[in-house]
Design an enzyme around this catalytic site. Structure first.
Site, mmCIF file in Angstrom:
data_model
loop_
_atom_site.group_PDB
_atom_site.id
_atom_site.type_symbol
_atom_site.label_atom_id
_atom_site.label_comp_id
_atom_site.label_asym_id
_atom_site.label_seq_id
_atom_site.Cartn_x
_atom_site.Cartn_y
_atom_site.Cartn_z
ATOM 1 C CG ASP A 56 -2.089 -1.153 1.278
ATOM 2 O OD1 ASP A 56 -2.006 -2.069 0.077
ATOM 3 O OD2 ASP A 56 -2.817 -1.080 2.314
ATOM 4 C CD GLN A 57 0.458 6.900 -2.307
ATOM 5 O OE1 GLN A 57 -0.200 6.745 -2.860
ATOM 6 N NE2 GLN A 57 0.546 7.961 -2.339
#
Length: 226
Positions: A56-57
């Protein structure tokens, strides 16, 4: 292989490398995301490099990259067979019910006018994906818990949703917990271990400077965090 804004390399050989992805950097580019791990790649004459998986970012830590197509396919099959040991560290709000344990809660993607998120559902929910997370408490104080996680399945937002489902969201998780302006998600892909084509890959990512400052305040602080 990574131009300009280089990312720290934790492990490397002729076929793979593991980088330490910072929080806030997307794995893939998107409509509103120009800077990403992929856009920092220098294209090679024979193709690649390629991401073997993604983070995930908001999640930092170990991210595996393949330099060649054949190793990429072999590594992806290893992930599909769940022969990869992925360990995460998280700082969570509140406490868990025991020092060790597990949660098995199916997950499903939910769409809304403001975007999408993942939610925990029952096993009878159509299209729900099975998800299981193991936890081990490494330290805690009156407000926060430092926990080690093993994701036995690799679902989107799995750690974040499972912890929030137990009433202990990850610190800095604006989507599933409380929003603290300027505070990044305190979730680290701490280690990655797998064997691909007789090559054993093992990497450990250090906590960010901010996470390390939090950890130094824990009574059960473990040495050797670098």
């Amino acid at each position: 292989m990574l131009p300009g804004k280089e990312l720290p390399i934790l492990w490397e050989n002729n076929h793979f490398l593991v980088i330490n992805k910072p929080s806030g950097l997307a794995s893939h580019p998107g409509p509103q995301t120009r800077d990403s791990v992929e856009t920092r790649f220098v294209p090679q004459k024979r193709g690649g490099p390629w991401l073997v998986h993604r983070l995930d970012q908001e999640t930092s830590g170990c991210l595996l990259i393949a330099k060649r197509k054949t190793p990429l396919i072999a590594a992806q099959k290893t992930f599909e067979k769940r022969l990869v040991k992925k360990t995460y560290w998280a700082l969570i709000e509140g406490h868990l019910p025991s020092e060790t344990g597990s949660i098995t809660a199916p997950l499903i993607r939910s769409e809304s006018k403001t975007g999408w998120h993942i939610k925990a559902v029952t096993s009878s929910t159509p299209q729900a994906q099975n998800a299981k997370t193991l936890w081990r408490v490494l330290g805690q104080n009156k407000d926060l818990t430092w926990v080690e996680l093993q994701l036995l399945t690799g679902r989107t937002h799995q750690a974040r949703v499972h912890l929030a489902h137990m009433g202990a969201p990850i610190l800095g998780d604006h989507l599933y917990g409380k929003e603290y302006p300027g505070l990044p998600l305190q979730l680290l892909s701490r280690s990655l271990e797998l064997t691909v084509q007789e090559t054993h890959i093992s990497a450990i990512a250090p906590p960010s400077a901010l996470m390390a400052r939090y950890l130094k305040d824990f009574p059960l602080f473990e040495p050797g965090l670098n």
